[in-house]
Design an enzyme around this catalytic site. Sequence first.
Site, PDB file in Angstrom:
ATOM      1  N   SER A 278      -0.435   3.741   4.001  1.00 55.71           N
ATOM      2  CA  SER A 278       0.057   3.998   2.647  1.00 55.71           C
ATOM      3  C   SER A 278       1.207   3.084   2.251  1.00 55.71           C
ATOM      4  O   SER A 278       1.320   2.687   1.086  1.00 55.71           O
ATOM      5  CB  SER A 278       0.486   5.461   2.515  1.00 55.71           C
ATOM      6  OG  SER A 278      -0.596   6.325   2.777  1.00 55.71           O
TER       7      SER A 278
ATOM      8  N   HIS B 196       6.101   5.401   1.602  1.00 52.53           N
ATOM      9  CA  HIS B 196       5.573   4.996   0.307  1.00 52.53           C
ATOM     10  C   HIS B 196       6.592   4.181  -0.486  1.00 52.53           C
ATOM     11  O   HIS B 196       6.280   3.114  -1.022  1.00 52.53           O
ATOM     12  CB  HIS B 196       5.156   6.229  -0.492  1.00 52.53           C
ATOM     13  CG  HIS B 196       3.989   6.944   0.107  1.00 52.53           C
ATOM     14  ND1 HIS B 196       3.378   8.036  -0.488  1.00 52.53           N
ATOM     15  CD2 HIS B 196       3.303   6.742   1.261  1.00 52.53           C
ATOM     16  CE1 HIS B 196       2.379   8.456   0.260  1.00 52.53           C
ATOM     17  NE2 HIS B 196       2.327   7.692   1.335  1.00 52.53           N
TER      18      HIS B 196
END
Length: 295
Positions: free
Chosen positions: A199, A245
């Site tokens: 991610s 993230h």
Amino acid sequence: MSTDSPQQAPAPEASMCYRHPDRETYVRCTRCDRPICPDCMRVASVGHQCPECVRDGNRTVREARTVFGGRVRARPVVTLTLIGLNVLAYIGELVSRPFVDRFEMVGGMTAHGRIPGFGVADGEWYRLITAAFLHMPMNAGSFGITHILFNMWALWVLGPQLENVLGRTRFTVLYVLSAVGGNVLLYLVDPQQPAVGASGAIFGLFAAFFVVGRRLGVDTRGIVFLIVINLMFTFTFSGISWEGHVGGLVTGAVLAVAFAYAPRQRQKAVQVAASTVVAVLLVVLTAAQTVALTS
């Protein structure tokens, strides 16, 4: 009246091919004027050329490049390779649970203190990279296999476009450093928290897609919506590493700005310098945190 017949032009004299001395030929290379036989003829815009002249000519032809300096390629080799590595790593997870324990992102800390000889804090720096190729196994609660499916979908959608416009080298640097950037931020903020997933790298691609789109003057509303939705999920649901993230997003944005807005006269130098600075900064931050945790 004269009865003499008109004088005919002499027939052209045959020569021996310079590469095959046992073969006669009436054709010469249009560049070097050496005699060439049918096996040595290469069709040119005018006449024929010999293999050596064709090879020399190809060396002087400028290779097509994108506006950001990358070589124009037909196939997204890096994107396909990254997807393949992620899938292979996922298969490894299914086969052996210790596979995850060996390569996931772990700072080496627990609620009870540091575990000697374990984690990034004890020299296992490779976890900053290998964790980006692991994903939650199928039995991991509500996420399960959707974790890798979403990341690979995003990589397949965004990867070929970015790889094509940036070039393979810049795209690889962007992906890897974005993944590392996300794990470094996790290491700085919460070294007790283990994590897996691509991610961070995917968020780096999100940021790069936005920056490159703005640079090329295309509509970026779609990628902005995707970034906002994913950030909302990041901070809404538990069990998601927001550090990975956000760290990937910021790292990807910084690199993308350097790649997309580097002045044409010093394009390569600026891009290499920016990549080096980001990589060195991530190493320094990791080293500093390691010293703080182990001293």
